[in-house]
Design a protein around this motif. Structure first.
Motif, short mmCIF file in Angstrom:
data_model
loop_
_atom_site.label_atom_id
_atom_site.label_comp_id
_atom_site.label_asym_id
_atom_site.label_seq_id
_atom_site.Cartn_x
_atom_site.Cartn_y
_atom_site.Cartn_z
N ASP A 158 -1.18 3.89 9.07
CA ASP A 158 -2.48 3.88 9.75
C ASP A 158 -2.87 2.47 10.16
O ASP A 158 -3.42 2.25 11.25
CB ASP A 158 -3.55 4.49 8.85
CG ASP A 158 -3.38 5.99 8.67
OD1 ASP A 158 -2.68 6.61 9.49
OD2 ASP A 158 -3.95 6.55 7.70
N ILE A 159 -2.62 1.51 9.28
CA ILE A 159 -2.95 0.12 9.58
C ILE A 159 -2.11 -0.37 10.77
O ILE A 159 -2.63 -0.97 11.71
CB ILE A 159 -2.72 -0.77 8.35
CG1 ILE A 159 -3.78 -0.48 7.28
CG2 ILE A 159 -2.74 -2.25 8.72
CD1 ILE A 159 -3.51 -1.15 5.95
N GLU B 1 0.40 -11.58 -7.36
CA GLU B 1 -0.86 -10.85 -7.25
C GLU B 1 -0.64 -9.35 -7.08
O GLU B 1 -1.61 -8.59 -7.04
CB GLU B 1 -1.66 -11.37 -6.05
CG GLU B 1 -2.00 -12.85 -6.10
CD GLU B 1 -2.72 -13.30 -4.84
OE1 GLU B 1 -3.63 -12.56 -4.38
OE2 GLU B 1 -2.37 -14.37 -4.30
N ALA B 2 0.62 -8.95 -6.95
CA ALA B 2 0.99 -7.54 -6.72
C ALA B 2 0.30 -6.99 -5.48
O ALA B 2 -0.20 -5.86 -5.46
CB ALA B 2 0.66 -6.69 -7.93
N VAL B 3 0.29 -7.78 -4.39
CA VAL B 3 -0.30 -7.34 -3.14
C VAL B 3 0.64 -7.71 -1.99
O VAL B 3 1.48 -8.61 -2.10
CB VAL B 3 -1.69 -7.96 -2.88
CG1 VAL B 3 -2.69 -7.55 -3.94
CG2 VAL B 3 -1.60 -9.46 -2.73
N VAL B 4 0.45 -7.00 -0.88
CA VAL B 4 1.08 -7.34 0.39
C VAL B 4 -0.04 -7.67 1.36
O VAL B 4 -1.03 -6.92 1.46
CB VAL B 4 1.94 -6.18 0.91
CG1 VAL B 4 2.14 -6.29 2.41
CG2 VAL B 4 3.29 -6.18 0.22
N VAL B 5 0.11 -8.78 2.08
CA VAL B 5 -0.88 -9.19 3.06
C VAL B 5 -0.32 -8.89 4.45
O VAL B 5 0.79 -9.34 4.80
CB VAL B 5 -1.20 -10.69 2.93
CG1 VAL B 5 -2.23 -11.10 3.99
CG2 VAL B 5 -1.72 -11.00 1.53
N VAL B 6 -1.07 -8.14 5.24
CA VAL B 6 -0.68 -7.78 6.60
C VAL B 6 -1.66 -8.44 7.56
O VAL B 6 -2.88 -8.21 7.45
CB VAL B 6 -0.69 -6.25 6.80
CG1 VAL B 6 -0.28 -5.89 8.23
CG2 VAL B 6 0.22 -5.56 5.80
N LEU C 47 -2.95 -5.10 0.62
CA LEU C 47 -2.61 -3.80 0.03
C LEU C 47 -1.99 -4.00 -1.34
O LEU C 47 -1.09 -4.83 -1.50
CB LEU C 47 -1.60 -3.05 0.91
CG LEU C 47 -1.94 -2.82 2.38
CD1 LEU C 47 -0.81 -2.07 3.06
CD2 LEU C 47 -3.23 -2.04 2.50
N HIS C 48 -2.46 -3.23 -2.30
CA HIS C 48 -1.81 -3.25 -3.62
C HIS C 48 -0.46 -2.55 -3.52
O HIS C 48 -0.29 -1.58 -2.75
CB HIS C 48 -2.70 -2.58 -4.66
CG HIS C 48 -3.92 -3.39 -4.98
ND1 HIS C 48 -3.90 -4.44 -5.86
CD2 HIS C 48 -5.19 -3.31 -4.51
CE1 HIS C 48 -5.11 -4.98 -5.94
NE2 HIS C 48 -5.92 -4.31 -5.12
#
Length: 376
Positions: A87-88, A105-110, A119-120
């Motif tokens: 969706d993003i 940080e266990a995240v993805v940056v888009v 996003l986690h």
């Protein structure tokens, strides 16, 4: 889709075309599980290496894989929520997309333009290891023959998970032809399609859903790559790979289900009959049957649903003899008429309580449908 292998999550960082990313995610996301309590199966695995971003998803029955060309600053692997990422990607501004994994940080940056999402992630170690394509021994199969055969039988497969064998399509390769059969106990479809070249040995029950997904990803390529493993079948088309498990069990002996003799064999105009059935079916609600009454020179299609209404329409039919009325599930009859690829349909009948068979002018497709006992 069997065992797991530890995939170390490093700080993946890539830049990729927004349109290409969204297109490939749209394909792969169809294998994302929406019903499981295993969270990682709701994710898409991103793996960046050697100038490519590899996308993978699986619900443990079907897996889909695709590749996107990318500028890879840092290689690595991460699993992110699949439907959300799709969706993003679709909503991003028209700009190159940067995806960066921050494992600490266990995240993805888009990011794309001024748009920024965090996003986690899911644990990469928990994502299932998919069967190796290289181990499958690939063969080229004519795309049109395979896809057409699936389209003609797929709707007859069962959706009832309590009988897994019937949720699959029996696929058998014979010299010079592909044979497929599907049944949900109320109807049966069998299609034989001639093909040129040598086919690998195959007789397997393959989930109908997987073969229908294959039709979607096949695109316009001339060939589909097919590979066989002990428990899985691998299909490839236009850079996308689909893997599915074989279904264990004994498929019904469909040849024994087909009657050898019929009382009536009526040639009818397929398109005209299909349109009549579609119109009258609007009044076959709440499981009400569609009624077909054959009388001298005439076929009348009708439906009655209490407290809703009724419909009736007639067309000429080369029928002689005592009047006979037979009932069918409206959806099943529509599917059968829609699946016959012929201007004229052969409507074969025995009696109101025996199965009917629909065939085209050729003898390569058979659709058997069980009747519904009519009240009164």
């Amino acid at each position: 889709m069997i065992d797991s292998e530890t995939l170390v999550g490093t700080g993946l960082r890539i830049t990729v075309s927004k349109d290409e990313l969204a297109a490939k995610l749209g394909v792969v996301a169809r294998a994302v599980s929406t019903r499981t309590t295993v969270l990682v199966l709701g994710g898409i695995q991103l793996r960046a290496e050697a100038g490519q971003l590899h996308l993978s998803a699986t619900d443990m029955e079907v897996s889909l894989r695709a590749t996107v060309e990318a500028q890879v600053a840092d290689e690595g692997t991460v699993v992110v929520p699949g439907k959300l990422l799709l969706d993003i990607a679709r909503s991003l501004p028209d700009s190159d997309v940067t995806i960066e994994h921050k494992p600490e940080e266990a995240v993805v940056v888009v990011t794309a333009g001024t748009a920024n999402y965090r996003l986690h992630t899911y644990s990469s170690e928990d994502f299932p290891r998919l069967p190796e394509i290289e181990d499958a021994g690939l063969h080229g199969i004519d795309r049109e023959a395979l896809v057409e055969t699936v389209a003609r039988v797929g709707r007859s497969a069962s959706r009832d998970e309590s009988r897994p064998v019937l949720t699959g399509i029996l696929v058998r390769f014979e010299p010079g032809k592909i044979v497929m059969a599907a049944t949900d106990s109320y109807r049966l479809a069998v299609k034989e399609t001639p093909v040129e070249g040598t086919l690998p040995e195959l007789e397997a029950i393959i989930p109908a859903r997987a073969l229908q997904e294959l039709a979607r990803i096949a695109g316009t390529s001339d060939e589909i790559q097919l590979g066989l493993q002990e428990n899985h079948v691998v299909f490839g088309a236009e850079g996308t790979w689909l893997t599915t498990r074989r279904i264990d069990g004994q498929f019904p002996n469909y040849r024994q289900l087909l009657p050898e003799q019929f009382e009536y064999e009526l040639p009818l105009p397929r398109e005209e009959l299909l349109e009549v059935v579609r119109r009258v079916s609007l009044m076959a609600q709440r499981n009400s049957p569609l009624r077909l009454r054959f009388a001298d020179g005439d076929l009348t299609v009708s439906a009655v649903t209490q407290d809703v209404g009724e419909a009736r329409e007639s067309l000429p039919a080369p029928y002689t003899g005592d009047a006979m009325e037979i009932g069918f599930n409206a959806e099943f009859l529509r599917d059968g008429l829609d699946s016959v690829d012929s201007e004229t349909i052969k409507f074969k009948l025995i009696s109101p309580l025996r199965p009917a068979v629909l065939e085209g002018e050729a003898d390569d497709y058979v659709y058997l449908i069980m009747p519904i006992r009519l009240a009164g």
